[in-house]
Design a protein around this motif. Structure first.
Motif, short mmCIF file in Angstrom:
data_model
loop_
_atom_site.label_atom_id
_atom_site.label_comp_id
_atom_site.label_asym_id
_atom_site.label_seq_id
_atom_site.Cartn_x
_atom_site.Cartn_y
_atom_site.Cartn_z
N THR A 51 43.77 35.09 42.96
CA THR A 51 44.52 36.07 42.16
C THR A 51 43.66 37.13 41.48
O THR A 51 44.15 38.22 41.17
CB THR A 51 45.35 35.36 41.07
OG1 THR A 51 44.47 34.64 40.19
CG2 THR A 51 46.35 34.40 41.70
N ARG A 52 42.38 36.83 41.21
CA ARG A 52 41.55 37.77 40.45
C ARG A 52 40.15 37.87 41.03
O ARG A 52 39.67 36.95 41.69
CB ARG A 52 41.46 37.36 38.97
CG ARG A 52 42.77 37.38 38.24
CD ARG A 52 42.58 37.42 36.73
NE ARG A 52 42.02 36.18 36.20
CZ ARG A 52 41.72 36.00 34.91
NH1 ARG A 52 41.90 36.98 34.02
NH2 ARG A 52 41.23 34.85 34.49
N SER B 213 39.75 43.00 32.24
CA SER B 213 39.70 42.36 30.93
C SER B 213 38.36 41.67 30.74
O SER B 213 37.75 41.19 31.71
CB SER B 213 40.84 41.35 30.78
OG SER B 213 40.76 40.36 31.78
N PRO C 86 35.58 28.87 30.72
CA PRO C 86 36.96 28.90 31.23
C PRO C 86 37.34 30.30 31.71
O PRO C 86 37.00 31.30 31.08
CB PRO C 86 37.80 28.47 30.03
CG PRO C 86 36.95 28.77 28.84
CD PRO C 86 35.53 28.60 29.28
N LYS C 87 38.04 30.36 32.84
CA LYS C 87 38.53 31.64 33.35
C LYS C 87 39.46 32.34 32.36
O LYS C 87 39.55 33.57 32.34
CB LYS C 87 39.29 31.44 34.66
CG LYS C 87 38.44 31.12 35.86
CD LYS C 87 39.35 30.95 37.06
CE LYS C 87 38.57 30.71 38.33
NZ LYS C 87 39.46 30.51 39.50
N SER C 88 40.15 31.56 31.57
CA SER C 88 41.12 32.12 30.63
C SER C 88 40.45 32.91 29.51
O SER C 88 41.10 33.71 28.84
CB SER C 88 41.95 31.00 30.02
OG SER C 88 41.12 30.14 29.24
N GLY C 89 39.16 32.66 29.29
CA GLY C 89 38.47 33.29 28.18
C GLY C 89 38.78 32.65 26.84
O GLY C 89 38.34 33.14 25.80
N ALA C 90 39.51 31.52 26.87
CA ALA C 90 39.97 30.92 25.62
C ALA C 90 38.95 30.00 24.97
O ALA C 90 39.16 29.56 23.84
CB ALA C 90 41.26 30.13 25.88
N ASP D 259 39.53 26.44 37.60
CA ASP D 259 39.81 26.92 36.25
C ASP D 259 38.60 27.42 35.50
O ASP D 259 38.69 27.78 34.33
CB ASP D 259 40.50 25.84 35.42
CG ASP D 259 39.69 24.54 35.34
OD1 ASP D 259 38.51 24.55 35.77
OD2 ASP D 259 40.23 23.54 34.84
N SER D 260 37.44 27.45 36.15
CA SER D 260 36.21 27.78 35.43
C SER D 260 35.35 28.79 36.19
O SER D 260 35.48 28.94 37.41
CB SER D 260 35.37 26.51 35.19
OG SER D 260 36.08 25.56 34.42
N TYR E 283 36.15 38.67 39.72
CA TYR E 283 35.35 38.57 38.51
C TYR E 283 33.98 39.19 38.79
O TYR E 283 33.47 39.08 39.91
CB TYR E 283 35.16 37.11 38.10
CG TYR E 283 36.44 36.32 38.01
CD1 TYR E 283 37.08 36.15 36.79
CD2 TYR E 283 37.01 35.74 39.15
CE1 TYR E 283 38.27 35.42 36.70
CE2 TYR E 283 38.19 35.02 39.07
CZ TYR E 283 38.82 34.86 37.85
OH TYR E 283 39.99 34.15 37.77
N VAL F 133 36.26 38.63 29.87
CA VAL F 133 36.53 37.19 29.89
C VAL F 133 35.45 36.42 29.14
O VAL F 133 35.75 35.53 28.34
CB VAL F 133 36.65 36.67 31.34
CG1 VAL F 133 36.89 35.17 31.37
CG2 VAL F 133 37.77 37.39 32.07
#
Length: 364
Positions: free
Chosen positions: A195-196, A218, A256-260, A239-240, A198, A220
């Motif tokens: 989907t993305r 964005s 984490p890919k989410s950046g969270a 996920d990473s 990086y 990350v």
């Protein structure tokens, strides 16, 4: 004389160099004991805070319980003899190899990027069908091509030279090249999932993400203000994100890919990683396996420079040969003699590498 991929990045990353150690096979007993249980993982080391330091694995014969999943539920791997015990390499294409060659797989093609090198500004991006056929040079006379990755029908590369509309580009199935907007400077690392895409921007070494369908990039993983190190060699799993960070950390980091969440230190620095569901495999003056959750690394081969895995086997290059073994430590074998130390890929139909001026394949 071989030119390393890192040497072909912009000036900020030119000091990075790779090592090419020679191979000394680990004993079959060591490998078998260290990898017993196929899907199992070495035990968790004591961890403080977010730092997951690699253990010295001073006795790879000892496996501890408690990390990397329940080995009792892992599927039994058949790992039948590859190529019925006798592998014959297939030469898919002849390529220019006066510099570091990157390879990447898409649904139909083996892509390669690199070639003569920046001293003559004649790097190229090309492809050859996995099943064999004519090679196609898609673009040439590039100053450098430093990263090349594939996802589905598309290939993506970072490069510089005439005819490129961006430092980051997508190769479409019909062979046309689409420029992708990039922020943060030249991409010193590129990874892609379904989907993305990086990349690491070498202005500040922040890590960015952008949807493959288009849209705004964005941030990350911001640059670490403490380590302040260079980042390169970006990889992605479910996920990473994983990347090399030099400086005070000098480690392979996981974020984490989410950046969270904050990045954590996984293990020593490595140019090459691959993954299965439970583990990270890496090459760093040898071939190692470590649970994705962190813990004690197990050495799988005494020396190696590039490693990839599939559902049954581990494959690696060591500067003298392409080698493989089952994930349970059995069936170690030489698949082909080759002086190539980098550029290895695997899919369900074959093992691919660039060496001896060719793109080569061993069919499964």
């Amino acid at each position: 004389m071989r030119k390393d991929t890192a040497a072909r990045q912009p000036a900020q990353a030119e000091a990075l160099t790779r090592t090419k150690p020679s191979f000394h096979a680990a004993s079959a007993l060591l490998l078998s004991a260290a990898l017993a249980g196929c899907g199992g993982s070495p035990g968790e080391a004591g961890v403080a805070g977010a730092s997951l330091e690699e253990g010295q694995a001073e006795s790879a014969l000892e496996l501890r319980k408690g990390s990397g999943g329940d080995t009792s539920s892992a599927p039994t791997l058949a790992c039948a003899p590859l190529c019925n015990g006798s592998c014959t390499p297939i030469d898919l294409a002849t390529i220019n190899t006066n510099g570091a060659i990157n390879i990447a797989l898409t649904d139909q093609y083996v892509y390669y990027g690199g070639g003569y090198g920046s001293e003559v500004s004649n790097d190229e991006v090309g492809r050859v069908p996995k099943a064999g056929g004519a090679k196609t040079v898609l673009i040439n006379r590039l100053t450098y091509v430093t990263e090349l990755v594939g996802s589905g029908p598309y290939a993506y590369f970072s490069g510089s030279g005439p005819g490129l509309g961006s430092k980051l580009n997508r190769v479409n199935p019909d062979g046309t090249i689409t420029a992708l907007p990039v922020t943060g400077g030249y991409p010193s690392g590129v990874a892609v999932d379904s989907t993305r895409i990086y990349w690491i921007g070498n202005n500040q070494y922040n890590i960015y993400a952008q949807p493959l369908s288009g849209g705004t990039a964005s941030l990350v993983v911001p640059r670490d203000p403490v380590s302040g190190g260079l980042r390169t060699s970006l990889f992605a799993d479910g996920d990473s994100l994983y990347y090399r960070e030099l400086g005070s950390l000098s480690s392979t980091m996981k974020a984490p890919k989410s950046g969270a969440g904050a990045p954590i230190k996984l293990t020593r620095t490595s140019w090459y990683l691959d993954f299965d569901d439970a583990n990270v495999y890496y090459a760093a003056s040898g071939v190692y396996r470590i649970p994705k959750s962190g813990g004690t690394a197990v050495q799988l081969a005494a020396t190696g420079t590039r490693v990839v895995v599939d559902s049954e086997r581990i494959y690696w290059l060591d500067g003298t040969a392409l080698r493989a073994m089952c994930k349970d430590g059995t069936g170690a074998q030489v698949l082909a003699s080759t002086g190539e130390s980098y550029n290895l890929a695997v899919d369900s139909t074959g093992v691919y590498w660039a060496g001896e001026g060719k793109i080569r394949k061993i069919a499964k």
